[in-house]
Design a protein around this motif. Sequence first.
Motif, PDB file in Angstrom:
ATOM      1  N   ARG A   5     -15.565 -36.274 -10.396  1.00 17.91           N
ATOM      2  CA  ARG A   5     -15.746 -37.415 -11.297  1.00 17.91           C
ATOM      3  C   ARG A   5     -15.248 -38.700 -10.649  1.00 17.91           C
ATOM      4  O   ARG A   5     -15.886 -39.748 -10.744  1.00 17.91           O
ATOM      5  CB  ARG A   5     -15.007 -37.164 -12.606  1.00 17.91           C
ATOM      6  CG  ARG A   5     -15.251 -38.248 -13.645  1.00 17.91           C
ATOM      7  CD  ARG A   5     -14.477 -37.950 -14.895  1.00 17.91           C
ATOM      8  NE  ARG A   5     -13.062 -38.047 -14.629  1.00 17.91           N
ATOM      9  CZ  ARG A   5     -12.277 -39.022 -15.118  1.00 17.91           C
ATOM     10  NH1 ARG A   5     -12.782 -39.940 -15.892  1.00 17.91           N
ATOM     11  NH2 ARG A   5     -11.004 -39.056 -14.842  1.00 17.91           N
ATOM     12  N   TYR A   6     -14.081 -38.629  -9.989  1.00 18.83           N
ATOM     13  CA  TYR A   6     -13.550 -39.808  -9.305  1.00 18.83           C
ATOM     14  C   TYR A   6     -14.508 -40.273  -8.207  1.00 18.83           C
ATOM     15  O   TYR A   6     -14.755 -41.467  -8.047  1.00 18.83           O
ATOM     16  CB  TYR A   6     -12.188 -39.517  -8.692  1.00 18.83           C
ATOM     17  CG  TYR A   6     -11.093 -39.260  -9.699  1.00 18.83           C
ATOM     18  CD1 TYR A   6     -10.969 -40.023 -10.845  1.00 18.83           C
ATOM     19  CD2 TYR A   6     -10.155 -38.257  -9.484  1.00 18.83           C
ATOM     20  CE1 TYR A   6      -9.961 -39.794 -11.764  1.00 18.83           C
ATOM     21  CE2 TYR A   6      -9.144 -38.019 -10.394  1.00 18.83           C
ATOM     22  CZ  TYR A   6      -9.053 -38.794 -11.531  1.00 18.83           C
ATOM     23  OH  TYR A   6      -8.057 -38.561 -12.420  1.00 18.83           O
ATOM     24  N   LEU A   7     -15.035 -39.336  -7.464  1.00 23.29           N
ATOM     25  CA  LEU A   7     -15.963 -39.681  -6.391  1.00 23.29           C
ATOM     26  C   LEU A   7     -17.247 -40.287  -6.953  1.00 23.29           C
ATOM     27  O   LEU A   7     -17.772 -41.262  -6.410  1.00 23.29           O
ATOM     28  CB  LEU A   7     -16.269 -38.439  -5.552  1.00 23.29           C
ATOM     29  CG  LEU A   7     -17.006 -38.672  -4.263  1.00 23.29           C
ATOM     30  CD1 LEU A   7     -16.209 -39.578  -3.339  1.00 23.29           C
ATOM     31  CD2 LEU A   7     -17.289 -37.356  -3.583  1.00 23.29           C
ATOM     32  N   LEU A   8     -17.747 -39.731  -8.053  1.00 25.21           N
ATOM     33  CA  LEU A   8     -18.947 -40.271  -8.681  1.00 25.21           C
ATOM     34  C   LEU A   8     -18.705 -41.698  -9.172  1.00 25.21           C
ATOM     35  O   LEU A   8     -19.551 -42.582  -8.981  1.00 25.21           O
ATOM     36  CB  LEU A   8     -19.382 -39.378  -9.836  1.00 25.21           C
ATOM     37  CG  LEU A   8     -20.594 -39.862 -10.619  1.00 25.21           C
ATOM     38  CD1 LEU A   8     -21.836 -39.833  -9.756  1.00 25.21           C
ATOM     39  CD2 LEU A   8     -20.778 -39.024 -11.862  1.00 25.21           C
ATOM     40  N   CYS A   9     -17.552 -41.931  -9.780  1.00 22.61           N
ATOM     41  CA  CYS A   9     -17.231 -43.289 -10.251  1.00 22.61           C
ATOM     42  C   CYS A   9     -17.131 -44.272  -9.094  1.00 22.61           C
ATOM     43  O   CYS A   9     -17.592 -45.415  -9.195  1.00 22.61           O
ATOM     44  CB  CYS A   9     -15.940 -43.275 -11.051  1.00 22.61           C
ATOM     45  SG  CYS A   9     -16.105 -42.496 -12.666  1.00 22.61           S
ATOM     46  N   LEU A  10     -16.529 -43.842  -7.996  1.00 27.96           N
ATOM     47  CA  LEU A  10     -16.446 -44.719  -6.821  1.00 27.96           C
ATOM     48  C   LEU A  10     -17.833 -45.049  -6.274  1.00 27.96           C
ATOM     49  O   LEU A  10     -18.106 -46.196  -5.890  1.00 27.96           O
ATOM     50  CB  LEU A  10     -15.593 -44.070  -5.736  1.00 27.96           C
ATOM     51  CG  LEU A  10     -14.088 -44.124  -5.951  1.00 27.96           C
ATOM     52  CD1 LEU A  10     -13.373 -43.275  -4.914  1.00 27.96           C
ATOM     53  CD2 LEU A  10     -13.603 -45.548  -5.887  1.00 27.96           C
ATOM     54  N   LEU A  11     -18.700 -44.073  -6.245  1.00 26.69           N
ATOM     55  CA  LEU A  11     -20.060 -44.320  -5.757  1.00 26.69           C
ATOM     56  C   LEU A  11     -20.825 -45.260  -6.693  1.00 26.69           C
ATOM     57  O   LEU A  11     -21.565 -46.129  -6.232  1.00 26.69           O
ATOM     58  CB  LEU A  11     -20.812 -43.001  -5.601  1.00 26.69           C
ATOM     59  CG  LEU A  11     -20.350 -42.123  -4.443  1.00 26.69           C
ATOM     60  CD1 LEU A  11     -21.058 -40.785  -4.487  1.00 26.69           C
ATOM     61  CD2 LEU A  11     -20.588 -42.809  -3.121  1.00 26.69           C
ATOM     62  N   LEU A  12     -20.633 -45.098  -7.994  1.00 30.87           N
ATOM     63  CA  LEU A  12     -21.303 -45.994  -8.945  1.00 30.87           C
ATOM     64  C   LEU A  12     -20.792 -47.425  -8.829  1.00 30.87           C
ATOM     65  O   LEU A  12     -21.574 -48.380  -8.900  1.00 30.87           O
ATOM     66  CB  LEU A  12     -21.118 -45.478 -10.370  1.00 30.87           C
ATOM     67  CG  LEU A  12     -21.928 -44.236 -10.729  1.00 30.87           C
ATOM     68  CD1 LEU A  12     -21.537 -43.737 -12.106  1.00 30.87           C
ATOM     69  CD2 LEU A  12     -23.407 -44.529 -10.662  1.00 30.87           C
ATOM     70  N   VAL A  13     -19.486 -47.587  -8.648  1.00 29.86           N
ATOM     71  CA  VAL A  13     -18.923 -48.932  -8.477  1.00 29.86           C
ATOM     72  C   VAL A  13     -19.437 -49.559  -7.182  1.00 29.86           C
ATOM     73  O   VAL A  13     -19.790 -50.737  -7.152  1.00 29.86           O
ATOM     74  CB  VAL A  13     -17.385 -48.887  -8.505  1.00 29.86           C
ATOM     75  CG1 VAL A  13     -16.792 -50.205  -8.057  1.00 29.86           C
ATOM     76  CG2 VAL A  13     -16.903 -48.545  -9.881  1.00 29.86           C
ATOM     77  N   ALA A  48      -9.465 -49.217  -7.510  1.00 23.14           N
ATOM     78  CA  ALA A  48      -8.067 -48.846  -7.288  1.00 23.14           C
ATOM     79  C   ALA A  48      -7.663 -47.651  -8.161  1.00 23.14           C
ATOM     80  O   ALA A  48      -6.988 -46.729  -7.697  1.00 23.14           O
ATOM     81  CB  ALA A  48      -7.157 -50.039  -7.585  1.00 23.14           C
ATOM     82  N   GLY A  49      -8.078 -47.636  -9.397  1.00 21.45           N
ATOM     83  CA  GLY A  49      -7.732 -46.533 -10.285  1.00 21.45           C
ATOM     84  C   GLY A  49      -8.344 -45.220  -9.848  1.00 21.45           C
ATOM     85  O   GLY A  49      -7.687 -44.171  -9.866  1.00 21.45           O
ATOM     86  N   ASN A  50      -9.598 -45.256  -9.444  1.00 23.00           N
ATOM     87  CA  ASN A  50     -10.253 -44.022  -9.014  1.00 23.00           C
ATOM     88  C   ASN A  50      -9.712 -43.532  -7.677  1.00 23.00           C
ATOM     89  O   ASN A  50      -9.578 -42.323  -7.471  1.00 23.00           O
ATOM     90  CB  ASN A  50     -11.767 -44.215  -8.942  1.00 23.00           C
ATOM     91  CG  ASN A  50     -12.391 -44.210 -10.309  1.00 23.00           C
ATOM     92  OD1 ASN A  50     -12.256 -43.248 -11.056  1.00 23.00           O
ATOM     93  ND2 ASN A  50     -13.050 -45.292 -10.658  1.00 23.00           N
ATOM     94  N   LEU A  51      -9.390 -44.452  -6.774  1.00 23.39           N
ATOM     95  CA  LEU A  51      -8.783 -44.028  -5.507  1.00 23.39           C
ATOM     96  C   LEU A  51      -7.398 -43.429  -5.731  1.00 23.39           C
ATOM     97  O   LEU A  51      -7.025 -42.441  -5.092  1.00 23.39           O
ATOM     98  CB  LEU A  51      -8.689 -45.208  -4.537  1.00 23.39           C
ATOM     99  CG  LEU A  51      -9.945 -45.527  -3.752  1.00 23.39           C
ATOM    100  CD1 LEU A  51      -9.719 -46.757  -2.889  1.00 23.39           C
ATOM    101  CD2 LEU A  51     -10.372 -44.360  -2.897  1.00 23.39           C
ATOM    102  N   THR A  52      -6.651 -44.021  -6.661  1.00 24.69           N
ATOM    103  CA  THR A  52      -5.333 -43.472  -6.986  1.00 24.69           C
ATOM    104  C   THR A  52      -5.467 -42.067  -7.565  1.00 24.69           C
ATOM    105  O   THR A  52      -4.730 -41.164  -7.190  1.00 24.69           O
ATOM    106  CB  THR A  52      -4.605 -44.382  -7.984  1.00 24.69           C
ATOM    107  OG1 THR A  52      -4.491 -45.684  -7.413  1.00 24.69           O
ATOM    108  CG2 THR A  52      -3.237 -43.845  -8.331  1.00 24.69           C
TER     109      THR A  52
END
Length: 80
Positions: A5-13, A48-52
């Motif tokens: 989920r974090y990776l998907l959010c980073l890709l969408l951003v 920053a939140g998703n990377l954290t």
Amino acid sequence: MKKNRYLLCLLLVAFMLYFAVPRLSIHATGAEGIFSIAWLAFALMVIAGNLTGLLYSPKKHRQRPQFQNKKTKSRSFLRE
């Protein structure tokens, strides 16, 4: 599961930034400039939140099969 989920959010951003950054005008005056700066600030907070979450999530430890140590008494006293 959360890492996906974090990776998907980073890709969408990253995808949204790819399309939005050329259209945003940081040097504009008034509401357009404020909106551009606020949008970029929120996008950086999401990154920053998703990377954290991705980097500092607790690691799952594999449990080794442990032998059950059943303690038996060295002397057994039977009542007869």
